[in-house]
Design a protein around this motif. Structure first.
Motif, PDB file in Angstrom:
ATOM      1  N   TRP A 327       0.876  -1.204   0.146  1.00  0.00           N
ATOM      2  CA  TRP A 327       0.202   0.059  -0.036  1.00  0.00           C
ATOM      3  C   TRP A 327       0.785   1.169   0.216  1.00  0.00           C
ATOM      4  O   TRP A 327       1.783   1.237   0.215  1.00  0.00           O
ATOM      5  N   LEU A 328       0.219   2.091  -0.365  1.00  0.00           N
ATOM      6  CA  LEU A 328       0.730   3.568  -0.578  1.00  0.00           C
ATOM      7  C   LEU A 328      -0.242   4.633  -0.096  1.00  0.00           C
ATOM      8  O   LEU A 328      -1.372   4.562  -0.424  1.00  0.00           O
ATOM      9  N   GLY A 329       0.141   5.400   0.834  1.00  0.00           N
ATOM     10  CA  GLY A 329      -0.864   6.330   1.525  1.00  0.00           C
ATOM     11  C   GLY A 329      -0.564   8.000   1.459  1.00  0.00           C
ATOM     12  O   GLY A 329       0.603   8.035   1.613  1.00  0.00           O
ATOM     13  N   LEU A 340      -7.420  14.764   6.096  1.00  0.00           N
ATOM     14  CA  LEU A 340      -7.797  14.144   4.909  1.00  0.00           C
ATOM     15  C   LEU A 340      -6.700  13.095   4.636  1.00  0.00           C
ATOM     16  O   LEU A 340      -5.460  13.072   4.790  1.00  0.00           O
ATOM     17  N   ALA A 341      -7.286  11.855   4.328  1.00  0.00           N
ATOM     18  CA  ALA A 341      -6.320  10.870   3.805  1.00  0.00           C
ATOM     19  C   ALA A 341      -6.961  10.028   2.797  1.00  0.00           C
ATOM     20  O   ALA A 341      -8.054   9.665   2.646  1.00  0.00           O
ATOM     21  N   ALA A 342      -5.783   9.047   1.923  1.00  0.00           N
ATOM     22  CA  ALA A 342      -6.080   8.377   0.866  1.00  0.00           C
ATOM     23  C   ALA A 342      -5.194   7.157   0.911  1.00  0.00           C
ATOM     24  O   ALA A 342      -3.918   7.523   1.220  1.00  0.00           O
ATOM     25  N   GLN A 343      -5.577   5.946   0.603  1.00  0.00           N
ATOM     26  CA  GLN A 343      -4.727   4.963   0.341  1.00  0.00           C
ATOM     27  C   GLN A 343      -4.993   3.956  -0.758  1.00  0.00           C
ATOM     28  O   GLN A 343      -6.192   4.063  -1.283  1.00  0.00           O
ATOM     29  N   TYR A 344      -4.200   3.326  -1.416  1.00  0.00           N
ATOM     30  CA  TYR A 344      -4.204   2.607  -2.191  1.00  0.00           C
ATOM     31  C   TYR A 344      -3.376   1.032  -1.956  1.00  0.00           C
ATOM     32  O   TYR A 344      -2.238   1.013  -1.442  1.00  0.00           O
ATOM     33  N   HIS A 345      -4.226   0.160  -1.955  1.00  0.00           N
ATOM     34  CA  HIS A 345      -3.809  -1.202  -2.020  1.00  0.00           C
ATOM     35  C   HIS A 345      -3.889  -1.987  -2.918  1.00  0.00           C
ATOM     36  O   HIS A 345      -4.667  -2.005  -3.782  1.00  0.00           O
ATOM     37  N   GLN A 346      -2.933  -2.904  -3.118  1.00  0.00           N
ATOM     38  CA  GLN A 346      -2.584  -4.059  -4.174  1.00  0.00           C
ATOM     39  C   GLN A 346      -2.371  -5.290  -3.514  1.00  0.00           C
ATOM     40  O   GLN A 346      -1.582  -5.480  -2.584  1.00  0.00           O
ATOM     41  N   TYR A 347      -3.502  -6.200  -3.618  1.00  0.00           N
ATOM     42  CA  TYR A 347      -3.412  -7.498  -2.919  1.00  0.00           C
ATOM     43  C   TYR A 347      -3.069  -8.634  -3.836  1.00  0.00           C
ATOM     44  O   TYR A 347      -3.529  -8.701  -5.111  1.00  0.00           O
ATOM     45  N   ASP A 348      -1.992  -9.491  -3.646  1.00  0.00           N
ATOM     46  CA  ASP A 348      -1.836 -10.776  -4.253  1.00  0.00           C
ATOM     47  C   ASP A 348      -1.778 -11.885  -3.085  1.00  0.00           C
ATOM     48  O   ASP A 348      -1.619 -11.677  -2.019  1.00  0.00           O
ATOM     49  N   GLY A 349      -1.736 -13.032  -3.726  1.00  0.00           N
ATOM     50  CA  GLY A 349      -1.527 -14.296  -3.047  1.00  0.00           C
ATOM     51  C   GLY A 349      -0.175 -14.590  -2.392  1.00  0.00           C
ATOM     52  O   GLY A 349       0.771 -13.975  -3.281  1.00  0.00           O
ATOM     53  N   ASP A 350       0.211 -15.005  -1.183  1.00  0.00           N
ATOM     54  CA  ASP A 350       1.560 -15.290  -0.897  1.00  0.00           C
ATOM     55  C   ASP A 350       2.296 -16.558  -1.795  1.00  0.00           C
ATOM     56  O   ASP A 350       3.488 -16.685  -1.941  1.00  0.00           O
ATOM     57  N   THR A 363     -10.566   8.961   3.762  1.00  0.00           N
ATOM     58  CA  THR A 363     -11.066   9.321   4.951  1.00  0.00           C
ATOM     59  C   THR A 363     -10.851  10.940   5.185  1.00  0.00           C
ATOM     60  O   THR A 363      -9.989  11.573   4.848  1.00  0.00           O
ATOM     61  N   LEU A 364     -12.128  11.230   5.829  1.00  0.00           N
ATOM     62  CA  LEU A 364     -12.083  12.709   6.416  1.00  0.00           C
ATOM     63  C   LEU A 364     -12.801  12.559   7.667  1.00  0.00           C
ATOM     64  O   LEU A 364     -13.864  12.142   8.059  1.00  0.00           O
ATOM     65  N   LYS A 377     -16.040   8.132   5.339  1.00  0.00           N
ATOM     66  CA  LYS A 377     -14.989   7.283   4.774  1.00  0.00           C
ATOM     67  C   LYS A 377     -15.544   6.702   3.682  1.00  0.00           C
ATOM     68  O   LYS A 377     -16.784   6.229   3.297  1.00  0.00           O
ATOM     69  N   VAL A 378     -14.897   5.992   2.772  1.00  0.00           N
ATOM     70  CA  VAL A 378     -15.191   5.547   1.386  1.00  0.00           C
ATOM     71  C   VAL A 378     -14.164   4.453   1.279  1.00  0.00           C
ATOM     72  O   VAL A 378     -13.125   4.569   1.118  1.00  0.00           O
TER      73      VAL A 378
END
Length: 401
Positions: A327-329, A340-350, A363-364, A377-378
């Motif tokens: 993730w990056l936020g 104010l905050a924003a995050q991006y997540h990338q999900y993969d299998g281990d 988020t606000l 929040k969204v």
């Protein structure tokens, strides 16, 4: 005879003084007692592709707490929560059978959230809590109170905390029942078992903290989640000025089967994240890996799960091939009271090259005063080989008297 009378008078005087001191301390404890009252209203909307209708949960949590003052080192705490549905129950609360709606785990009801007796030594270095209690260890990845849900997760049992020389501390706890967020009634409201936890912390300097943790969880009726997890957690600040703060967090752990687990397993956990704050702006990046072997995976059933792997709560149960969350936020503090905050997540299998999907969070929070806070929040999870597309929206207001 005079000496006997004098001695009796001295003894009686000492007894009176002792009784007066005890009454005085009890009176001080009563005067130091306080009552806390708070309200949290929230609307949660869920649009999930696999479910026929959208969920709309409108709930109000009212909390009343009584904290006594201390007498002879002892004090008490009683906290009662009530969750009320405002409007129609247009969601699956896990109890009402409304499977045509997505799940929002906020059932209505009244429950004792905390009820405990506490002993604290005169030097405040030792503390013992007996009863129902909120317990948050480290970043709550393996043990937390799930404060996000309207019905909080608390634990029944015993906890001992001790501050030691040279900035060491130890935290030992045994719990026999988990009061889960799905309560206060129903088959999911409680999980009985034998839950033992150990946390040893050392802060050689204020900006560095090292912790060793051990969780031995054995569930009576949920053997699939019984496990033993041992690990190390490190937090260090390398820039710590008024204008800038740079913090590094590293955690490593191994999870193996519990006494009554269904399978033998050994899976690894790791986390690395960096947070850099520059004045009112901050940026964070990290990777968390919950190992899996295709049959079992690292599970954290007593964690504050909403704080990890995205707000959409798609990964409350780790997939059997494990999970890699990168993730990056970014965040920005506006006028000192609006975050104010924003995050991006990338999900993969281990295990294997499996892509699960990605997620965006916003988020606000706006602190109008010490008593009043607004929240929005969204979460938008886009599936790619795991679960279904899910959009969630929250609007809330909290008020403390």
């Amino acid at each position: 005879m005079k000496k006997v009378g004098l001695g009796l008078a001295v003894v009686m005087g000492m007894a009176v003084n002792s009784a007066y001191a005890e009454v005085s301390e009890l009176k001080q404890a009563i005067n130091a007692s306080k009552v806390d009252v708070s309200f949290r209203y929230r609307v949660e909307n869920v649009d999930q592709d696999s479910v026929a209708e959208d969920a709309l949960a409108s709930t109000l949590r009212s909390r009343v707490g009584v904290q006594t003052g201390s007498a002879f080192g002892f004090s008490g705490l009683l906290e009662v929560d009530n969750v009320t549905v405002i409007g129609g129950e247009l969601y699956n609360n896990t109890l009402n059978g409304k499977a045509h709606y997505p799940v929002v785990a906020d059932p209505a009801g009244t429950d004792i959230n905390q009820a405990l007796i506490r002993y604290q030594s005169k030097d405040a270095k030792a503390q013992v809590d007996i009863g129902r209690q909120r317990t948050n260890l480290l970043n709550q990845r393996f043990l937390g109170g799930v404060a996000w849900r309207q019905n909080e997760q608390t634990l029944d049992g015993y906890r001992y905390q001790q501050k030691l020389p040279n900035n060491f501390s130890v935290d030992i706890s045994h719990f026999y029942n988990v009061n889960r967020v799905f309560g206060p009634v129903g088959v999911k409201a409680d999980e009985h078992g034998d839950f033992n936890n150990l946390l040893v912390q050392w802060a050689p300097i204020k900006t560095q903290q090292l912790a060793l943790f051990h969780h031995d969880l054995n569930f009576d009726n949920w053997a699939a989640r019984s496990s033993v997890t041992s690990g190390v957690d490190y937090i260090g600040s390398f820039i710590n000025t008024t204008a800038q703060k740079l913090q590094l967090h590293v955690a490593l752990a191994k999870q193996t089967e519990g006494d009554n687990s269904l399978h033998n397993f050994s899976n690894n956990y790791s986390r690395l994240d960096v947070n850099w704050k520059i004045n009112t702006f901050n940026i964070e990046a990290g990777i968390e890996v919950l190992g899996g072997d295709g049959i079992t995976a690292v599970q954290t059933p007593l964690a504050t799960l909403h704080a990890f792997n995205g707000f959409a709560d798609t990964f409350l149960n780790t997939p059997l091939n494990g999970l890699q969350d990168k993730w990056l936020g970014v965040g920005y503090l506006l006028h000192g009271h609006c975050q104010l905050a924003a995050q991006y997540h990338q999900y993969d299998g281990d295990k294997g090259s499996v892509n699960y999907g990605d997620e965006i969070n916003f988020t606000l929070t706006h602190n109008i005063s010490k008593q009043l806070q607004l929240m929005g929040k969204v979460a938008r999870y886009s599936a790619d080989g795991f679960a279904k597309d899910t959009d969630k929206l929250w609007l809330g207001v909290s008020y403390t008297l």
